[in-house]
Design a protein around this motif. Structure first.
Motif, PDB file in Angstrom:
ATOM      1  N   ILE A  42      -0.844   3.466  -9.292  1.00  0.00           N
ATOM      2  CA  ILE A  42      -0.580   4.384  -8.195  1.00  0.00           C
ATOM      3  C   ILE A  42       0.410   3.696  -7.265  1.00  0.00           C
ATOM      4  O   ILE A  42       0.177   2.566  -6.825  1.00  0.00           O
ATOM      5  CB  ILE A  42      -1.875   4.753  -7.460  1.00  0.00           C
ATOM      6  CG1 ILE A  42      -2.800   5.517  -8.414  1.00  0.00           C
ATOM      7  CG2 ILE A  42      -1.566   5.582  -6.224  1.00  0.00           C
ATOM      8  CD1 ILE A  42      -4.151   5.852  -7.829  1.00  0.00           C
ATOM      9  N   ARG A  44       2.547   3.127  -3.807  1.00  0.00           N
ATOM     10  CA  ARG A  44       2.354   3.290  -2.368  1.00  0.00           C
ATOM     11  C   ARG A  44       3.565   2.698  -1.643  1.00  0.00           C
ATOM     12  O   ARG A  44       4.263   1.864  -2.207  1.00  0.00           O
ATOM     13  CB  ARG A  44       1.097   2.543  -1.905  1.00  0.00           C
ATOM     14  CG  ARG A  44      -0.176   3.073  -2.514  1.00  0.00           C
ATOM     15  CD  ARG A  44      -1.387   2.232  -2.077  1.00  0.00           C
ATOM     16  NE  ARG A  44      -2.601   2.719  -2.691  1.00  0.00           N
ATOM     17  CZ  ARG A  44      -3.070   2.296  -3.855  1.00  0.00           C
ATOM     18  NH1 ARG A  44      -2.434   1.369  -4.521  1.00  0.00           N
ATOM     19  NH2 ARG A  44      -4.178   2.792  -4.357  1.00  0.00           N
ATOM     20  N   VAL A 139      -7.189  10.682   1.769  1.00  0.00           N
ATOM     21  CA  VAL A 139      -6.318  10.116   0.741  1.00  0.00           C
ATOM     22  C   VAL A 139      -5.546  11.261   0.091  1.00  0.00           C
ATOM     23  O   VAL A 139      -6.149  12.180  -0.471  1.00  0.00           O
ATOM     24  CB  VAL A 139      -7.136   9.357  -0.334  1.00  0.00           C
ATOM     25  CG1 VAL A 139      -6.195   8.733  -1.362  1.00  0.00           C
ATOM     26  CG2 VAL A 139      -8.027   8.302   0.303  1.00  0.00           C
ATOM     27  N   ARG A 141      -2.695  12.343  -2.750  1.00  0.00           N
ATOM     28  CA  ARG A 141      -2.024  11.848  -3.963  1.00  0.00           C
ATOM     29  C   ARG A 141      -1.147  12.952  -4.518  1.00  0.00           C
ATOM     30  O   ARG A 141      -1.464  14.140  -4.392  1.00  0.00           O
ATOM     31  CB  ARG A 141      -3.041  11.460  -5.033  1.00  0.00           C
ATOM     32  CG  ARG A 141      -3.874  10.290  -4.665  1.00  0.00           C
ATOM     33  CD  ARG A 141      -4.594   9.707  -5.879  1.00  0.00           C
ATOM     34  NE  ARG A 141      -5.456   8.622  -5.433  1.00  0.00           N
ATOM     35  CZ  ARG A 141      -6.786   8.701  -5.392  1.00  0.00           C
ATOM     36  NH1 ARG A 141      -7.393   9.772  -5.814  1.00  0.00           N
ATOM     37  NH2 ARG A 141      -7.496   7.683  -4.946  1.00  0.00           N
ATOM     38  N   TYR A 149       2.783   8.479 -10.044  1.00  0.00           N
ATOM     39  CA  TYR A 149       1.704   8.769  -9.095  1.00  0.00           C
ATOM     40  C   TYR A 149       1.976   8.067  -7.767  1.00  0.00           C
ATOM     41  O   TYR A 149       2.314   6.889  -7.742  1.00  0.00           O
ATOM     42  CB  TYR A 149       0.378   8.250  -9.657  1.00  0.00           C
ATOM     43  CG  TYR A 149       0.037   8.792 -11.002  1.00  0.00           C
ATOM     44  CD1 TYR A 149      -0.602  10.028 -11.145  1.00  0.00           C
ATOM     45  CD2 TYR A 149       0.355   8.084 -12.149  1.00  0.00           C
ATOM     46  CE1 TYR A 149      -0.902  10.538 -12.398  1.00  0.00           C
ATOM     47  CE2 TYR A 149       0.048   8.587 -13.405  1.00  0.00           C
ATOM     48  CZ  TYR A 149      -0.580   9.809 -13.519  1.00  0.00           C
ATOM     49  OH  TYR A 149      -0.865  10.294 -14.756  1.00  0.00           O
ATOM     50  N   GLU A 151       0.473   7.657  -3.542  1.00  0.00           N
ATOM     51  CA  GLU A 151      -0.698   7.834  -2.672  1.00  0.00           C
ATOM     52  C   GLU A 151      -0.397   7.367  -1.268  1.00  0.00           C
ATOM     53  O   GLU A 151       0.300   6.374  -1.059  1.00  0.00           O
ATOM     54  CB  GLU A 151      -1.853   7.011  -3.238  1.00  0.00           C
ATOM     55  CG  GLU A 151      -3.122   7.086  -2.412  1.00  0.00           C
ATOM     56  CD  GLU A 151      -4.179   6.160  -2.983  1.00  0.00           C
ATOM     57  OE1 GLU A 151      -4.783   6.527  -3.998  1.00  0.00           O
ATOM     58  OE2 GLU A 151      -4.392   5.085  -2.403  1.00  0.00           O
ATOM     59  N   SER A 153      -2.792   7.071   2.514  1.00  0.00           N
ATOM     60  CA  SER A 153      -4.102   7.301   3.124  1.00  0.00           C
ATOM     61  C   SER A 153      -4.018   7.142   4.636  1.00  0.00           C
ATOM     62  O   SER A 153      -3.077   6.515   5.157  1.00  0.00           O
ATOM     63  CB  SER A 153      -5.142   6.341   2.539  1.00  0.00           C
ATOM     64  OG  SER A 153      -4.767   5.023   2.787  1.00  0.00           O
TER      65      SER A 153
END
Ligand SMILES: [Fe+2]
Length: 159
Positions: A42, A44, A139, A141, A149, A151, A153
């Motif tokens: 994932i 970020r 969160v 996504r 992917y 994400e 938060s």
């Protein structure tokens, strides 16, 4: 045809068909050139002060109140990218998901035709048992068909 020649030809034919089948399957699985590393984890934002162009266009942006009251609905808006990611048949956002901590809360799916932009709102109600410490983490996504992917938060206070 002698038996030995027939068996050699059959084995060669099977090998060619087998290779073509694998090649075809690989092309189906990755119809466009992609960076496979983006699909391994994932992704970020690494440094919020210095976002890369890829992070700016793919990290979900969460808009929600800093503090909410338990039992009262509020809106969580999620958009893909600071400037909305494009939507077209070759490159699009497949879905946006919202989790409350580890719990799935909502999901919006998108089609590659480009009718809908990758931005959505969810009406959320948090009960006190969802935030026993008075805090919850939202969160968001998303998945881009070419860039994997992503994400983001954000913490909320629940009073
Ligand atoms: Fe993308």
């Amino acid at each position: 045809m002698e038996r030995r020649s027939f068996l050699k030809a059959a084995a060669a034919g099977t090998a060619i068909i087998g290779s073509a089948g694998k090649l075809f399957a690989a092309e189906q699985y990755f119809p466009s050139k992609v960076d496979p590393a983006l699909f391994e984890n994932i992704n970020r934002v690494k440094d919020p002060a210095r976002k890369t162009p890829l992070e700016k266009s793919h990290a979900p942006v969460i808009t929600a109140p800093e503090k909410v009251t338990a039992g009262e609905p509020f809106i969580v808006e999620i958009s893909v990218g600071e400037v909305l990611h494009g939507m077209g048949p070759a490159h699009w956002i497949e879905y946006i998901e919202l989790n409350i901590g580890n719990e799935p809360a909502a999901r919006a799916d998108f089609q590659p035709k480009g009718y809908a932009s990758p931005k959505t709102s969810f009406l959320v109600t948090l009960h006190q048992d969802a935030a026993p410490s008075g805090k919850v983490t939202l969160v968001a996504r998303q998945r881009c068909n070419l860039h994997g992917y992503w994400e983001t938060s954000r913490d909320l206070t629940v009073a």
